[in-house]
Enzyme design. Structure first.
Site, mmCIF file in Angstrom:
data_model
loop_
_atom_site.group_PDB
_atom_site.id
_atom_site.type_symbol
_atom_site.label_atom_id
_atom_site.label_comp_id
_atom_site.label_asym_id
_atom_site.label_seq_id
_atom_site.Cartn_x
_atom_site.Cartn_y
_atom_site.Cartn_z
ATOM 1 N N LYS A 1 0.958 -1.191 -0.100
ATOM 2 C CA LYS A 1 -0.038 -0.107 -0.070
ATOM 3 C C LYS A 1 0.729 1.391 0.132
ATOM 4 C CE LYS A 1 -3.893 2.316 2.319
ATOM 5 N NZ LYS A 1 -3.565 3.232 1.974
ATOM 6 N N ARG B 1 -3.637 8.715 -5.290
ATOM 7 C CA ARG B 1 -4.330 8.111 -6.434
ATOM 8 C C ARG B 1 -3.940 8.580 -7.672
ATOM 9 N NH1 ARG B 1 -8.274 3.835 -5.128
ATOM 10 N NH2 ARG B 1 -8.687 2.692 -6.802
ATOM 11 N N PHE C 1 -1.612 -0.518 -10.279
ATOM 12 C CA PHE C 1 -2.001 -1.684 -9.823
ATOM 13 C C PHE C 1 -3.219 -2.271 -10.382
ATOM 14 C CE2 PHE C 1 -3.112 1.843 -6.864
ATOM 15 C CZ PHE C 1 -4.471 1.692 -7.153
HETATM 16 P P1 AMP Z 1 -7.357 4.766 2.362
HETATM 17 O O1 AMP Z 1 -7.019 6.067 1.624
HETATM 18 O O2 AMP Z 1 -6.648 4.798 3.590
HETATM 19 O O3 AMP Z 1 -8.681 4.221 2.078
HETATM 20 O O4 AMP Z 1 -6.542 3.632 1.268
HETATM 21 C C1 AMP Z 1 -6.865 3.310 -0.057
HETATM 22 C C2 AMP Z 1 -5.822 4.082 -1.026
HETATM 23 O O5 AMP Z 1 -4.503 3.545 -0.768
HETATM 24 C C3 AMP Z 1 -6.202 4.145 -2.305
HETATM 25 O O6 AMP Z 1 -7.116 5.064 -2.538
HETATM 26 C C4 AMP Z 1 -4.878 4.321 -2.989
HETATM 27 O O7 AMP Z 1 -4.944 5.890 -3.307
HETATM 28 C C5 AMP Z 1 -3.894 3.843 -1.939
HETATM 29 N N1 AMP Z 1 -2.950 2.724 -2.724
HETATM 30 C C6 AMP Z 1 -1.874 2.553 -2.591
HETATM 31 N N2 AMP Z 1 -1.269 1.494 -2.946
HETATM 32 C C7 AMP Z 1 -2.449 0.715 -3.467
HETATM 33 C C8 AMP Z 1 -2.387 -0.610 -4.147
HETATM 34 N N3 AMP Z 1 -1.382 -1.300 -4.455
HETATM 35 N N4 AMP Z 1 -3.709 -0.881 -4.445
HETATM 36 C C9 AMP Z 1 -4.919 0.236 -4.362
HETATM 37 N N5 AMP Z 1 -4.768 1.235 -3.520
HETATM 38 C C10 AMP Z 1 -3.405 1.695 -3.127
#
Ligand code: AMP
Length: 569
Positions: free
Chosen positions: A252, A257, A343
């Protein structure tokens, strides 16, 4: 349609806070809307184009004041005075129009087409000397407006409609109006909204009862799509329970994004908020043309910053300024380089991929992206059913300065705009702190007029001293149902402003809040010497006196505790 009809609708919508009543009112109205009036759907959300369009009305309060003054023949000072006492420029326009209308006759009938026509000219006007042209366009509308029309015209212009209607209410109203609230219809309408982000288009399809056509709404290169969002698991074991075994596990990445669209040589980059940021990232355009195969595609990725000397990944804060920066682009590119971690793929060479299983899409990503470290790579991924391997991968992600891991079901489709249980994030447990707000920054776009990021401080070592420890903007929106919002917080903080510079204000330490955070880092950016990573709003703490907020000593202690066990805390 007469604008009066729309203004009356706004009135009845704002007269109730009950969502069901709003849906009912709106569904009746939608039944009356003809196809040629379908663009009214934008006005219903205070917009003039689909949500993703960059063309926004963007009128400042100052300009609105001038327009009210001109249209109603009232001295500017009086308008400002009224504004100060009423606190709502729309209401001011309504009152002054009423006063004027008692002495003059209304000149024209205002239609929604005319309103859209004039408002749509506003974003086209840029640069010097356009203020007067903008003023003329708004004044022309106001002069023909009745008091209630003036109220909503002004609110629309300044981007604060206050009718409490969200996209989901419009969706339900469409379903109610044309499909008797059939659950399946709600689902299909939502899908169409998620894929097109165009309420007017979806309205047209719903109205003509072309439900099957709704199903066919396809992705288009160049039109932004809402991203798929992740749910959360406490740990890897729970993650496996949610997504099934085996699953795909990826880093992650801690960046932002980026949705990448490409057609021929043309590349367009969108953020998760559907903003077009292509100009800010010229290097990405180059990487795509060089290192990704395919004539047309839409990729989902995370852009991550890294240190240009050590090549170590850096946290999101480091590169966040690149997103909005409109000048010195080359210098920024040099100073704050990013790596694109691809990804997912949503569209490839003329074919939508979102209904394909993740495993297939992930494979396609690896076929088309020719990884070039520090430029563009396919995200680091393993497919496994083994918890020990997963734990090891998680540890590596944290050692590489990333937030944690994502666990993804191999057979899941891509659902735009949804927070789904087939994509799970696992990150170190959050800790919490009570801190005080000592500064803020006003937002832009939809959040203009409201403070949208807040400086947090802890107690210093001297009595009465407060030291800054981070900036927080997340967590507030999620608390809407509990009555918290940027507006609410701004109103609470406004009387406490001690100084103002541009969009930044300093605030008397009074409002105590609880936040969670993931990690404490040393930082030269704040005068405490520390910075919180991922601070998130939890609640207001009116019950807590300032003397009970966290002190510098508490922060230092949290830091040393975290060094011992935060990774798996
Ligand atoms: P959160 O913002 O904590 O809800 O986490 C989701 C976000 O993690 C997504 O919107 C992406 O911007 C980010 N992200 C980072 N790496 C990945 C990955 N490998 N797959 C999907 N999302 C990712």
């Amino acid at each position: 349609m007469r604008y009066k009809r729309l203004a009356e609708l706004y009135e009845s919508l704002s007269a109730t806070t009950k969502r069901l009543e709003k849906t009912e009112i709106l569904s009746k109205f939608l039944r009356e809307v003809d196809n040629e009036d379908k663009e009214i759907l934008y006005l219903l959300q205070g917009d003039i184009y689909p949500e993703y369009s960059e063309k926004k009305i963007g009128i400042s309060s100052q300009l609105a004041i001038q327009a009210i003054s001109k249209a109603t023949g009232t001295e500017k000072e009086k308008v400002v005075k009224e504004w100060k006492s009423i606190g709502d420029l729309g209401k001011v326009a309504e009152k002054l129009t009423k006063e004027k209308k008692q002495s003059t006759l209304q000149s024209h009938v205002l239609t929604t087409e005319k309103v859209l026509e004039n408002l749509r000219k506003l974003p086209e006007l840029i640069g010097k000397g356009t203020v007067n042209k903008k003023l003329a366009l708004i004044t022309e509308l106001l002069t023909s407006a009745s008091p209630v029309e003036a109220l909503y015209l002004i609110r629309t212009c300044i981007g604060d409609l206050r009718i409490g209607v969200q996209e989901s209410t419009i969706r339900d109203a469409m379903a109610r109006a044309f499909f008797e609230e059939d659950k399946e219809a709600i689902d299909k309408i939502q899908r169409a909204i998620d894929r097109t982000n165009d309420l007017s288009l979806v309205f047209e399809m719903t109205k003509t009862k072309k439900l099957d056509k709704l199903k066919e709404v396809h992705l288009e290169v160049g039109k932004p799509i809402k991203v798929m969002l992740a749910q959360k698991a406490k740990n890897i074991k729970e993650g496996f329970e949610m997504v099934g075994k085996p699953c795909g596990i990826e880093y992650k990445y801690d960046g932002f994004r980026l949705l990448i669209h490409k057609k021929g040589k043309e590349v367009i980059l969108f953020t998760r908020r559907l903003e077009n940021v292509t100009k800010q990232f010229p290097e990405v355009v180059e990487y795509l043309n060089k290192y990704v195969k395919g004539n047309s595609f839409i990729l989902d990725s995370e852009a991550v910053g890294y240190d240009k000397k050590t090549k170590e990944y850096q946290s999101f804060q480091h590169i966040s300024q690149r997103i909005r920066r409109k000048y010195d682009i080359e210098k920024m590119q040099e100073e704050l380089p990013i790596e694109i971690n691809v990804f997912d793929v949503l569209y490839f060479n003329g074919k939508s991929q979102i209904d394909e299983p993740f495993e297939k899409r992930a494979k396609l990503v690896r076929e088309i992206v020719k990884s070039q470290p520090y430029k563009i790579i396919s995200s680091k991924m393993i497919i496994t059913d083994d918890e020990t391997k997963a734990e090891k991968f998680y540890k590596n992600a944290l050692n590489d300065q990333q937030e944690g891991i994502m666990m993804k079901s191999l057979n899941a489709i891509y659902q735009p705009g949804r927070r789904v249980g087939q994509m799970i994030k696992v990150k170190p447990e959050e800790r919490d702190l009570d801190l005080v707000i000592t500064g803020a920054e006003y937002g832009t776009g939809k959040r203009s007029g409201w403070m949208s990021s807040f400086i947090l401080s802890c107690k210093g070592n001297k009595p009465g001293e407060f030291l800054e420890i981070g900036k927080m903007g997340t967590g507030i929106k999620e608390k809407e149902e509990e009555g918290m919002s940027f507006k609410e917080l701004t109103e609470k903080l406004k009387p406490l402003i001690t100084s103002e510079k541009g969009k930044t204000v300093k605030i008397k330490p009074k409002v105590v809040i609880s936040v969670t955070y993931q990690e404490i880092q040393r930082s030269p950016n704040y005068n405490s010497g520390w910075a919180l990573r991922f601070p998130r709003f939890v609640s207001l703490r009116p019950d807590k006196p300032l003397s009970e907020i966290a002190s510098l000593k508490d922060i230092e202690k949290d830091f040393s505790d975290q060094k011992r066990n935060w990774r798996y805390g």
